[in-house]
Design an enzyme around this catalytic site. Structure first.
Site, short mmCIF file in Angstrom:
data_model
loop_
_atom_site.label_atom_id
_atom_site.label_comp_id
_atom_site.label_asym_id
_atom_site.label_seq_id
_atom_site.Cartn_x
_atom_site.Cartn_y
_atom_site.Cartn_z
N HIS A 20 0.85 -1.22 -0.22
CA HIS A 20 -0.10 0.12 -0.08
C HIS A 20 0.91 1.14 -0.23
O HIS A 20 0.48 2.45 0.00
CB HIS A 20 -0.71 0.12 1.48
CG HIS A 20 -0.38 0.24 2.45
ND1 HIS A 20 0.67 -0.37 2.90
CD2 HIS A 20 -0.28 1.66 3.20
CE1 HIS A 20 1.15 0.11 4.18
NE2 HIS A 20 0.70 1.17 4.19
N HIS A 29 1.93 6.77 -0.37
CA HIS A 29 0.69 5.82 0.43
C HIS A 29 -0.61 6.16 -0.14
O HIS A 29 -1.08 7.16 -0.30
CB HIS A 29 0.69 6.74 1.76
CG HIS A 29 0.07 5.69 2.90
ND1 HIS A 29 -1.42 5.77 2.94
CD2 HIS A 29 0.23 4.68 4.01
CE1 HIS A 29 -1.78 4.82 4.13
NE2 HIS A 29 -0.53 4.39 4.28
#
Length: 116
Positions: free
Chosen positions: A65, A80
């Site tokens: 992620h 992110h």
């Protein structure tokens, strides 16, 4: 993202298509407070995440992620993707790069499956 430059630069390009917003508008205090550093966020409308710069993939989170990039000038960037996405444990994230790979603006980093 469409970028057809051949001359390297230290610019940072948008990694997604969509609307850029200040971190203070992100509904997560860790990011909104600046605890993770300066930056910005996007409300993006595609499933592809691209490199925003010339550099090297420094780190990829085990849960896929987040991707860390070291720019050619030494600056480091953390991409992110999403909020609470670490809890997906990598599900829905399809990597297109590996650690140590040289990248340029527009290099596909990963694809997300929004249905997950």
């Amino acid at each position: 993202m469409h970028l057809f430059k051949t001359k390297k630069d230290n610019k940072i390009y948008a990694p997604v298509t969509g609307m850029m917003i200040p971190l203070s508008e992100v509904p997560d205090n860790t990011f909104a407070s600046g605890m993770m550093g300066n930056g910005f966020a996007f409300r993006f409308d595609s499933d592809m995440i691209f490199s925003p710069c010339f550099g090297e993939v420094l780190v990829i989170a085990k849960t896929r992620h987040a991707v860390g990039i070291k720019m050619e000038n030494g600056a480091e960037i953390l991409l992110h993707i999403g909020l609470d996405t670490v809890m997906l444990n990598g599900k829905g994230f399809i990597l297109a790069v590996k650690k140590g790979q040289k990248i340029r603006p527009g290099t596909e980093l990963l694809k997300i499956d929004r249905k997950i």
